[in-house]
Design a protein around this motif. Sequence first.
Motif, PDB file in Angstrom:
ATOM      1  N   ASP A 139      -3.259  11.042  -6.376  1.00  9.90           N
ATOM      2  CA  ASP A 139      -2.626   9.857  -6.957  1.00  9.90           C
ATOM      3  C   ASP A 139      -2.592   8.758  -5.901  1.00  9.90           C
ATOM      4  O   ASP A 139      -2.503   9.028  -4.707  1.00  9.90           O
ATOM      5  CB  ASP A 139      -1.205  10.174  -7.424  1.00  9.90           C
ATOM      6  CG  ASP A 139      -1.178  11.224  -8.524  1.00  9.90           C
ATOM      7  OD1 ASP A 139      -2.111  11.230  -9.349  1.00  9.90           O
ATOM      8  OD2 ASP A 139      -0.248  12.045  -8.544  1.00  9.90           O
ATOM      9  N   ASN A 140      -2.636   7.495  -6.356  1.00  8.42           N
ATOM     10  CA  ASN A 140      -2.593   6.347  -5.447  1.00  8.42           C
ATOM     11  C   ASN A 140      -3.726   6.379  -4.430  1.00  8.42           C
ATOM     12  O   ASN A 140      -3.520   6.117  -3.240  1.00  8.42           O
ATOM     13  CB  ASN A 140      -1.261   6.261  -4.702  1.00  8.42           C
ATOM     14  CG  ASN A 140      -0.078   6.063  -5.616  1.00  8.42           C
ATOM     15  OD1 ASN A 140      -0.190   5.401  -6.649  1.00  8.42           O
ATOM     16  ND2 ASN A 140       1.054   6.637  -5.262  1.00  8.42           N
ATOM     17  N   GLN A 141      -4.931   6.706  -4.901  1.00  3.63           N
ATOM     18  CA  GLN A 141      -6.086   6.770  -3.998  1.00  3.63           C
ATOM     19  C   GLN A 141      -6.242   5.458  -3.239  1.00  3.63           C
ATOM     20  O   GLN A 141      -6.300   4.377  -3.816  1.00  3.63           O
ATOM     21  CB  GLN A 141      -7.360   7.049  -4.798  1.00  3.63           C
ATOM     22  CG  GLN A 141      -8.628   7.044  -3.972  1.00  3.63           C
ATOM     23  CD  GLN A 141      -8.724   8.246  -3.050  1.00  3.63           C
ATOM     24  OE1 GLN A 141      -8.569   9.378  -3.477  1.00  3.63           O
ATOM     25  NE2 GLN A 141      -8.987   8.005  -1.774  1.00  3.63           N
ATOM     26  N   ILE A 142      -6.326   5.542  -1.899  1.00  3.78           N
ATOM     27  CA  ILE A 142      -6.525   4.368  -1.057  1.00  3.78           C
ATOM     28  C   ILE A 142      -8.023   4.125  -0.896  1.00  3.78           C
ATOM     29  O   ILE A 142      -8.772   5.029  -0.507  1.00  3.78           O
ATOM     30  CB  ILE A 142      -5.861   4.552   0.316  1.00  3.78           C
ATOM     31  CG1 ILE A 142      -4.343   4.684   0.156  1.00  3.78           C
ATOM     32  CG2 ILE A 142      -6.185   3.374   1.233  1.00  3.78           C
ATOM     33  CD1 ILE A 142      -3.624   4.982   1.467  1.00  3.78           C
ATOM     34  N   LEU A 179       0.835  -1.200   0.000  1.00  2.00           N
ATOM     35  CA  LEU A 179       0.000   0.000   0.000  1.00  2.00           C
ATOM     36  C   LEU A 179       0.874   1.256   0.000  1.00  2.00           C
ATOM     37  O   LEU A 179       1.717   1.436   0.870  1.00  2.00           O
ATOM     38  CB  LEU A 179      -0.905  -0.016   1.229  1.00  2.00           C
ATOM     39  CG  LEU A 179      -2.137   0.883   1.206  1.00  2.00           C
ATOM     40  CD1 LEU A 179      -3.064   0.516   0.064  1.00  2.00           C
ATOM     41  CD2 LEU A 179      -2.874   0.796   2.540  1.00  2.00           C
ATOM     42  N   GLN A 180       0.642   2.116  -0.987  1.00  4.58           N
ATOM     43  CA  GLN A 180       1.454   3.321  -1.159  1.00  4.58           C
ATOM     44  C   GLN A 180       0.727   4.552  -0.624  1.00  4.58           C
ATOM     45  O   GLN A 180      -0.505   4.593  -0.577  1.00  4.58           O
ATOM     46  CB  GLN A 180       1.772   3.526  -2.648  1.00  4.58           C
ATOM     47  CG  GLN A 180       2.549   2.388  -3.270  1.00  4.58           C
ATOM     48  CD  GLN A 180       3.921   2.239  -2.641  1.00  4.58           C
ATOM     49  OE1 GLN A 180       4.657   3.219  -2.488  1.00  4.58           O
ATOM     50  NE2 GLN A 180       4.255   1.015  -2.240  1.00  4.58           N
ATOM     51  N   SER A 187      -5.943   7.170  -9.724  1.00  2.00           N
ATOM     52  CA  SER A 187      -6.102   8.591  -9.409  1.00  2.00           C
ATOM     53  C   SER A 187      -7.572   8.957  -9.251  1.00  2.00           C
ATOM     54  O   SER A 187      -8.460   8.309  -9.810  1.00  2.00           O
ATOM     55  CB  SER A 187      -5.485   9.456 -10.513  1.00  2.00           C
ATOM     56  OG  SER A 187      -4.116   9.156 -10.701  1.00  2.00           O
ATOM     57  N   ASN A 197      -4.470   0.503  -3.394  1.00  2.00           N
ATOM     58  CA  ASN A 197      -4.416   1.731  -4.191  1.00  2.00           C
ATOM     59  C   ASN A 197      -5.203   1.511  -5.471  1.00  2.00           C
ATOM     60  O   ASN A 197      -5.109   0.459  -6.098  1.00  2.00           O
ATOM     61  CB  ASN A 197      -2.975   2.099  -4.527  1.00  2.00           C
ATOM     62  CG  ASN A 197      -2.154   2.402  -3.297  1.00  2.00           C
ATOM     63  OD1 ASN A 197      -1.300   1.607  -2.901  1.00  2.00           O
ATOM     64  ND2 ASN A 197      -2.389   3.543  -2.672  1.00  2.00           N
ATOM     65  N   TYR A 248      -7.202  -2.904   2.234  1.00  2.00           N
ATOM     66  CA  TYR A 248      -7.134  -1.682   1.437  1.00  2.00           C
ATOM     67  C   TYR A 248      -6.141  -1.851   0.294  1.00  2.00           C
ATOM     68  O   TYR A 248      -5.146  -2.582   0.420  1.00  2.00           O
ATOM     69  CB  TYR A 248      -6.703  -0.501   2.312  1.00  2.00           C
ATOM     70  CG  TYR A 248      -7.690  -0.161   3.391  1.00  2.00           C
ATOM     71  CD1 TYR A 248      -8.612   0.857   3.225  1.00  2.00           C
ATOM     72  CD2 TYR A 248      -7.702  -0.860   4.601  1.00  2.00           C
ATOM     73  CE1 TYR A 248      -9.525   1.172   4.224  1.00  2.00           C
ATOM     74  CE2 TYR A 248      -8.612  -0.557   5.603  1.00  2.00           C
ATOM     75  CZ  TYR A 248      -9.517   0.458   5.412  1.00  2.00           C
ATOM     76  OH  TYR A 248     -10.425   0.764   6.394  1.00  2.00           O
ATOM     77  N   MET A 289      -0.895   8.312  -0.552  1.00  2.00           N
ATOM     78  CA  MET A 289      -1.595   9.145  -1.525  1.00  2.00           C
ATOM     79  C   MET A 289      -0.895  10.502  -1.632  1.00  2.00           C
ATOM     80  O   MET A 289      -0.437  11.053  -0.634  1.00  2.00           O
ATOM     81  CB  MET A 289      -3.053   9.359  -1.098  1.00  2.00           C
ATOM     82  CG  MET A 289      -3.885   8.104  -1.006  1.00  2.00           C
ATOM     83  SD  MET A 289      -5.650   8.444  -0.700  1.00  2.00           S
ATOM     84  CE  MET A 289      -5.581   9.234   0.913  1.00  2.00           C
TER      85      MET A 289
END
Length: 250
Positions: free
Chosen positions: A74-77, A43-44, A94, A91, A89, A46
């Motif tokens: 960007d990288n919407q969780i 998980l990255q 966008s 990513n 969860y 946002m």
Amino acid sequence: MGLLYKLSRHSSVYADYGHGFVTPTFYQLAYRPDGQPGLNFALQPMHLHNAEVGLRSTLGAVRLEASVYDITTDNQIIVNSSVKGRTTYVNAGSTRRDGVELSADAALAAHLSARLAYSLIRVRFTGGPYNGNTLPGVPRQQLYAGLSWRPPLPGAALQGFYTTLSALVRSQVFVDARNSDAAQGYGVLDWAAGVRQRHGAWRLSEFVRVDNVLDRNYVAAVVIADSNGRYFEAAPGRNAMVGVQLTRGF
């Protein structure tokens, strides 16, 4: 970064721009989407870019505020799945949020005051597997209206008396990123009353509140991406609360 310009003594306009990031919480890292043991290190965070312009103005007894904003992420969780209280969860590409917020506060005759607030927000996936869909859990429109009465009643027991009648209206909310279902919009009426006293550094407040005065049946919240399809959480019917709060300042 922000800039504010005073048009007059009672009116000003402003513009803001910001960039930031939101790291995953420990809860979001707790479980891996593939069901394997270990933390969800894939998980990255946002990254957000937000811009806003607005107006604030006071016209006699009325205070007005209006703003327009645009936020890209960007990288919407998002919630990947929710099974028996265990939520995972991922990513999901966008998103873009653009919206308008309006509010008005007015001091009226006979010790009355009113507040009206409206928000319109569009949250769309702009990339990834859900491109074009709406982000779940976010109502597109919301309206609040409240009317309060605060008379200058004599006597220590009734100092700070107030009573408020308010209404909240919300539009539908999608239950997952696929937009497979939605909780319908609703409107609800609430009432509250109380008194507030101050004795030196001490503050005492007593209140009574009745929610859902009209005893409406509606969905108050949704469980995002519930794997069993049990998305909807019903609101309680008409219910009351009585409370006392004591605080001290230092």
